[in-house]
Scaffold this active site. Structure first.
Site, short mmCIF file in Angstrom:
data_model
loop_
_atom_site.label_atom_id
_atom_site.label_comp_id
_atom_site.label_asym_id
_atom_site.label_seq_id
_atom_site.Cartn_x
_atom_site.Cartn_y
_atom_site.Cartn_z
N LYS A 287 0.93 -1.10 0.21
CA LYS A 287 0.21 0.04 0.08
C LYS A 287 0.52 1.43 -0.28
O LYS A 287 2.15 0.67 0.45
CB LYS A 287 -0.90 -0.03 1.34
CG LYS A 287 -1.80 -1.64 0.99
CD LYS A 287 -2.90 -0.56 2.68
CE LYS A 287 -4.17 -1.96 2.31
NZ LYS A 287 -5.04 -1.98 2.08
N ARG A 361 -10.81 -11.29 -0.73
CA ARG A 361 -11.82 -11.91 -1.41
C ARG A 361 -10.54 -13.17 -1.84
O ARG A 361 -11.85 -14.74 -1.83
CB ARG A 361 -11.87 -11.77 -2.81
CG ARG A 361 -10.10 -11.44 -3.77
CD ARG A 361 -10.42 -10.10 -4.78
NE ARG A 361 -10.51 -9.28 -4.42
CZ ARG A 361 -11.16 -8.06 -5.11
NH1 ARG A 361 -11.07 -8.15 -6.90
NH2 ARG A 361 -10.79 -6.46 -4.51
#
Length: 513
Positions: A287, A361
């Site tokens: 990130k 996910r």
């Protein structure tokens, strides 16, 4: 935890640090204020001039606005706290039945926050029935929440005060069965929701997959819930490639926790699946600066599922509820999953990992398939899944996707009923093609535009055939970085706990499919 009690004592004679009353804008459209039902005795103490006094002090009646003033002569409580309820309903003055539940909940929360440091506060807000009592009690207990575990002496560093210790609801008979049940429900739900908040706020150096699993085990033992924890060896043996792949870069090994609450009277079975990334660095797809500081909150979905299962058990709901906590820490290292790697999931499908920061996910996919194997009547997954959902809905609403339109609508309605803001979102079939992979069965990324919907389509691939399923993307409201408001604190919010509990209640009552 703040205590919640009922009392029929007169407001004037009750020994407390403060008396909380409601004030609202006149429904007639003028600038006047009206004192809400429940505060008649307090208003009388001011000679019927409480609204005029508050207007002089600048009160507007706006939702959540708090105004403090000295109590009338002869009252044992020294302070009156007037909290705004918004615009009064047309019949509010006479019947006291039409104040919006969420307005009451937020007002109680704002008052409780304003009374930090107090030992006892009497709430004389509008209570027309047991539901109002539960709503106000819930708001007060949520508003009184404070995460001070890492503060010296367990007090808030900003004001040096502990949370409000006791909330007394006036005008309520302690032995009334309906009132007692409403309060007991409020206590059970808020205590578990606040436990979820604690988990979300706990620094990641103290909360990793193993320690989260230990918290779940302790709670399960306390409340008669069956628990199973799959460690890294069991996950490897079982072929949980998604969870293992996400956790591969961390020194803290992943876990899959299964919590099973069963009722002998149940005819339905719900499965809740939560994303539990105890810290998300993004992995190799690191990130950017400024996006890491709050990533301890990436396990908010698992915290919500955990809290909801325990609350269902405490309430003795006549429905079987299974919670799946997919726990991992997403870190970059020499052993971390790389962009371009292919993972074989628990379902047998292969996934090409194009972005290691689309990790939620992957862990959910394994847990969804495991949940599907039990053939529940419905599965609901909860996750801080995509920044795209925040761009679409902002910081206070969560998105709801489903493979059944009626089920999606039912969830949105349940969320509204308990005061959680959500919005129905589609699963456009044309976006599925963007996840086609030349190497694997599917890629974990697709088109950039509509990324939150793409994530939902990915998850749908791992739901068993014929099973009703919904996906709650709580990325926006799960962690409040702004100032507190209503009963919502700064930090972890516990979003989706109340919606899940309400779904379980509706299912138990036969009102949800």
């Amino acid at each position: 935890m703040t205590a919640l009690t009922l009392s029929t004592a007169a407001a004037s004679g009750l020994r407390a640090d403060a008396i909380v009353v409601g004030v609202a804008k006149s429904p007639k459209g003028d600038k006047g204020l009206v004192v809400a039902p429940g505060a008649e005795a307090v208003d009388k103490g001011y000679g019927g001039k409480l609204a005029a006094v508050l207007e002089t002090l600048g009160a507007s009646g706006a939702e959540g606005e708090v105004t403090k003033l000295p109590a009338p002569s002869g009252f044992k409580a020294p302070v009156v706290v007037a909290v705004g309820l918004g615009t009064a309903p047309e019949d509010g003055q006479d019947k006291g039945t039409a104040f919006d539940a969420e307005a009451l909940r937020r007002a109680a929360g704002a008052a409780a926050r304003a009374l930090s440091g107090a030992k006892k506060a009497a709430f004389a807000l509008p209570i027309a029935d047991a539901a109002d009592a539960g709503t106000i009690g819930e708001g007060a207990l949520l508003g009184a929440y404070s995460f001070d575990a890492y503060k010296e002496n367990g007090k808030n560093a900003k004001n040096g005060k502990a949370p409000l210790a006791e909330v007394v609801l006036l005008g309520c008979k302690p032995r009334d069965k309906a009132l007692k049940a409403a309060v007991e429900r409020a206590v059970a739900v808020t205590e578990e929701l606040n436990r979820a908040r604690d988990l979300i706020n706990t620094p990641p150096n103290d909360l990793n997959p193993e320690s989260f699993a230990a918290v779940a085990q302790a709670a399960a033992k306390e409340h008669g819930i069956k628990v199973q924890v799959l460690d890294e060896k069991a996950l490897t043996k079982g072929g949980y490639g998604g969870i293992l792949g996400v956790g591969a870069g961390s020194a803290a090994a992943p876990r899959l926790v299964k919590l099973s609450y069963t009722s002998s009277k149940a005819s339905k079975h719900l499965a809740f699946v939560g994303k539990g990334i105890t810290y998300d660095s993004g992995g190799i797809s690191l990130k950017p600066a400024g996006h890491n500081e709050t990533m301890k909150c990436d396990m908010s979905g698992a915290a919500a599922v955990f809290a909801a299962v325990v609350a269902a058990a405490r309430l003795g709901l006549e429905v079987n509820v299974t919670g799946w906590l997919a726990l991992a820490e997403n870190m970059p290292s020499g052993s971390a999953t790389r962009p371009g790697d292919v993972l074989r999931m628990y379902s047998g499908k292969t996934v090409e990992v194009l972005n290691t920061d689309a990790e939620g996910r992957l862990v959910l996919a394994d847990a969804l398939w495991a949940a599907s194997e039990e053939k529940p009547d419905a599965i609901v997954d909860v996750a801080t899944l995509t920044g795209a959902m925040m761009l679409a809905l902002g910081n206070r609403l969560f998105g709801v996707m489903a493979n059944d339109d009626a089920f999606r609508t039912a969830i949105v309605e349940a969320a509204e009923e308990v005061g959680e803001d959500s919005w129905p979102m589609p699963l456009p079939e044309h976006l599925r093609k963007g996840m086609d992979s030349p190497t694997a069965d599917i890629a974990n990324m697709g088109e950039r535009m509509g990324g939150g919907l793409v994530a939902g389509l990915f998850l749908r691939e791992f739901v068993g055939e014929g099973i009703t399923w919904a996906h709650l993307d709580i990325a926006g409201p799960a962690f409040n970085e702004a100032a507190p408001f209503g009963y919502t604190p700064k930090g972890g919010t516990g979003t989706a706990v109340r919606t899940l509990v309400r779904l379980a209640e509706l299912t138990a009552a036969g009102d949800l499919g």
